[in-house]
Design a protein around this motif. Structure first.
Motif, PDB file in Angstrom:
ATOM      1  N   VAL A  70       0.836  -1.204   0.000  1.00  0.00           N
ATOM      2  CA  VAL A  70       0.000   0.000   0.000  1.00  0.00           C
ATOM      3  C   VAL A  70       0.870   1.253   0.000  1.00  0.00           C
ATOM      4  O   VAL A  70       0.580   2.224  -0.712  1.00  0.00           O
ATOM      5  CB  VAL A  70      -0.948  -0.014   1.214  1.00  0.00           C
ATOM      6  CG1 VAL A  70      -1.620   1.341   1.386  1.00  0.00           C
ATOM      7  CG2 VAL A  70      -2.003  -1.090   1.047  1.00  0.00           C
ATOM      8  N   GLY A  73       2.289   1.438  -3.502  1.00  0.00           N
ATOM      9  CA  GLY A  73       1.236   1.607  -4.489  1.00  0.00           C
ATOM     10  C   GLY A  73       0.608   2.985  -4.453  1.00  0.00           C
ATOM     11  O   GLY A  73       0.367   3.603  -5.506  1.00  0.00           O
ATOM     12  N   SER A  77       0.471   5.749  -7.358  1.00  0.00           N
ATOM     13  CA  SER A  77      -0.847   6.052  -7.936  1.00  0.00           C
ATOM     14  C   SER A  77      -1.091   7.545  -8.061  1.00  0.00           C
ATOM     15  O   SER A  77      -1.788   7.978  -8.984  1.00  0.00           O
ATOM     16  CB  SER A  77      -1.940   5.417  -7.082  1.00  0.00           C
ATOM     17  OG  SER A  77      -2.004   6.033  -5.805  1.00  0.00           O
ATOM     18  N   ALA A 132       1.832  -6.483  -5.321  1.00  0.00           N
ATOM     19  CA  ALA A 132       0.668  -5.736  -4.841  1.00  0.00           C
ATOM     20  C   ALA A 132       0.821  -4.248  -5.108  1.00  0.00           C
ATOM     21  O   ALA A 132      -0.160  -3.556  -5.424  1.00  0.00           O
ATOM     22  CB  ALA A 132       0.470  -5.992  -3.348  1.00  0.00           C
ATOM     23  N   LEU A 136      -1.992  -2.241  -7.062  1.00  0.00           N
ATOM     24  CA  LEU A 136      -2.707  -1.164  -6.371  1.00  0.00           C
ATOM     25  C   LEU A 136      -2.458   0.187  -7.026  1.00  0.00           C
ATOM     26  O   LEU A 136      -3.362   1.036  -7.058  1.00  0.00           O
ATOM     27  CB  LEU A 136      -2.289  -1.117  -4.903  1.00  0.00           C
ATOM     28  CG  LEU A 136      -2.864  -2.208  -3.996  1.00  0.00           C
ATOM     29  CD1 LEU A 136      -2.238  -2.136  -2.622  1.00  0.00           C
ATOM     30  CD2 LEU A 136      -4.378  -2.098  -3.905  1.00  0.00           C
ATOM     31  N   VAL A 140      -5.786   2.103  -7.887  1.00  0.00           N
ATOM     32  CA  VAL A 140      -6.041   3.318  -7.111  1.00  0.00           C
ATOM     33  C   VAL A 140      -6.008   4.547  -8.011  1.00  0.00           C
ATOM     34  O   VAL A 140      -6.817   5.473  -7.849  1.00  0.00           O
ATOM     35  CB  VAL A 140      -5.030   3.440  -5.961  1.00  0.00           C
ATOM     36  CG1 VAL A 140      -5.147   4.802  -5.280  1.00  0.00           C
ATOM     37  CG2 VAL A 140      -5.260   2.337  -4.941  1.00  0.00           C
ATOM     38  N   ILE A 178     -10.877   3.233  -2.476  1.00  0.00           N
ATOM     39  CA  ILE A 178      -9.496   2.858  -2.164  1.00  0.00           C
ATOM     40  C   ILE A 178      -9.456   1.898  -0.987  1.00  0.00           C
ATOM     41  O   ILE A 178      -8.706   0.908  -0.986  1.00  0.00           O
ATOM     42  CB  ILE A 178      -8.658   4.116  -1.881  1.00  0.00           C
ATOM     43  CG1 ILE A 178      -8.533   4.954  -3.155  1.00  0.00           C
ATOM     44  CG2 ILE A 178      -7.274   3.736  -1.360  1.00  0.00           C
ATOM     45  CD1 ILE A 178      -7.842   6.283  -2.949  1.00  0.00           C
ATOM     46  N   LEU A 181     -10.372  -1.527  -2.157  1.00  0.00           N
ATOM     47  CA  LEU A 181      -9.278  -2.152  -2.899  1.00  0.00           C
ATOM     48  C   LEU A 181      -8.187  -2.663  -1.964  1.00  0.00           C
ATOM     49  O   LEU A 181      -7.643  -3.757  -2.161  1.00  0.00           O
ATOM     50  CB  LEU A 181      -8.682  -1.149  -3.883  1.00  0.00           C
ATOM     51  CG  LEU A 181      -9.519  -0.787  -5.105  1.00  0.00           C
ATOM     52  CD1 LEU A 181      -8.856   0.339  -5.885  1.00  0.00           C
ATOM     53  CD2 LEU A 181      -9.723  -1.998  -5.998  1.00  0.00           C
ATOM     54  N   VAL A 182      -7.873  -1.894  -0.936  1.00  0.00           N
ATOM     55  CA  VAL A 182      -6.825  -2.298   0.002  1.00  0.00           C
ATOM     56  C   VAL A 182      -7.235  -3.562   0.743  1.00  0.00           C
ATOM     57  O   VAL A 182      -6.438  -4.503   0.915  1.00  0.00           O
ATOM     58  CB  VAL A 182      -6.522  -1.156   0.984  1.00  0.00           C
ATOM     59  CG1 VAL A 182      -5.647  -1.634   2.133  1.00  0.00           C
ATOM     60  CG2 VAL A 182      -5.829  -0.007   0.251  1.00  0.00           C
ATOM     61  N   GLN A 185      -7.050  -6.495  -1.478  1.00  0.00           N
ATOM     62  CA  GLN A 185      -5.656  -6.898  -1.670  1.00  0.00           C
ATOM     63  C   GLN A 185      -5.167  -7.727  -0.496  1.00  0.00           C
ATOM     64  O   GLN A 185      -4.345  -8.632  -0.665  1.00  0.00           O
ATOM     65  CB  GLN A 185      -4.780  -5.656  -1.854  1.00  0.00           C
ATOM     66  CG  GLN A 185      -3.334  -5.960  -2.166  1.00  0.00           C
ATOM     67  CD  GLN A 185      -3.150  -6.725  -3.449  1.00  0.00           C
ATOM     68  OE1 GLN A 185      -3.730  -6.371  -4.476  1.00  0.00           O
ATOM     69  NE2 GLN A 185      -2.350  -7.781  -3.419  1.00  0.00           N
TER      70      GLN A 185
END
Length: 264
Positions: A70, A73, A77, A132, A136, A140, A178, A181-182, A185
């Motif tokens: 994260v 990512g 992003s 990841a 992401l 994102v 977001i 999505l996290v 993941q």
């Protein structure tokens, strides 16, 4: 025409990969023998303690990889999103790096890091987090670009800086997506940790690989059950967190139908 092309692509792919009912039926006897070796699972106390340790290590791998993934990512992003106003060279470099990270499968990353840092969960954390991060970064950035542009333009007309526009207009609109999505993941990291464990990257996957190589199918059955329970638990926790963050919309209960004059 599009439907015809889609059907043709499916038929071409099935034929090219040799997928048919004959080869599936031909290997059915071997599948029955393998399934019979899984029953009953092994539930001895000492073995269950080792399974619990492997499950906890898998959970640690997934959380550590999520944190690193994260962090990397989100950093990629922001310049990738077109509405954030990053310089062209920075956006292009971020897109290229994210594409490289997600194009290499976790298994190949794991093989690399096993050679670099040795066997164990650290290699799994590094491998999963890099893949990841690339995934992401793409997802994102798309969430950031999909926000309503009217509040963004309204804030820009006030003379706000790009950082202020991103923090006060773009991120607040995209935060629930977001967060979803996290958390998704995180679920993917659990499954990925089982895969990279086969090459010595720790966790329950490493224990599963050892059981398969030694033909201990009862041990394998117990490990598969433990992995399934872990995935279900993480899915439930993820859904609960998404609900609290407002990323899940509860559907209303259907009302009873009424007649044209309002009578039931």
């Amino acid at each position: 025409m599009l439907l015809a092309l889609a059907v043709a692509a499916v038929v071409w792919s099935l034929h090219g990969t040799g997928v048919n009912g004959a080869n599936a039926l031909a290997g059915w006897s071997g599948a029955r023998e393998f399934a019979a070796g899984l029953i009953p699972p092994r539930f001895e106390g000492e073995f269950l303690r080792s399974v619990a340790a492997a499950v906890l290590e898998t959970l640690q791998i997934s959380i550590a990889a999520l944190f690193l993934g994260v962090a990397m990512g989100l950093a990629l992003s922001v310049p990738m999103a077109g509405n954030m106003g990053a310089p062209v060279w920075l956006a292009a470099g971020a897109r290229l790096l994210a594409a490289v990270l997600r194009s290499v499968p976790e298994l190949l990353w794991a093989l690399l890091f096993v050679a670099v840092v040795g066997l164990g969960p650290a290699a799994g954390v590094y491998a999963i987090s890099l893949h990841a991060a690339g995934l992401l970064a793409k997802l994102v950035s798309e969430q950031l670009e999909a926000v309503d542009p009217d509040p963004v333009e309204a804030l820009r007309l006030t003379g706000a800086s790009g950082f202020t526009v991103g923090m006060l207009s773009i991120l607040p609109q995209a935060r629930t997506g977001i967060a979803s999505l996290v958390l998704y993941q995180w679920e993917c990291n659990i499954r990925s940790s089982a895969i990279v464990g086969f090459v010595g990257a720790g966790g329950i996957g490493q224990a599963m690989g050892i059981s398969m190589h030694l033909f201990r199918y009862r041990d394998l059955a117990t490990l598969v059950l433990a992995l399934l329970l872990l995935v279900l638990a993480v899915d439930q926790v993820s859904r609960s967190l998404r609900t609290r963050m407002g990323a899940v919309t509860h559907s209303l209960a259907p009302r009873r139908s009424r007649g044209p004059f309002g009578r039931r």
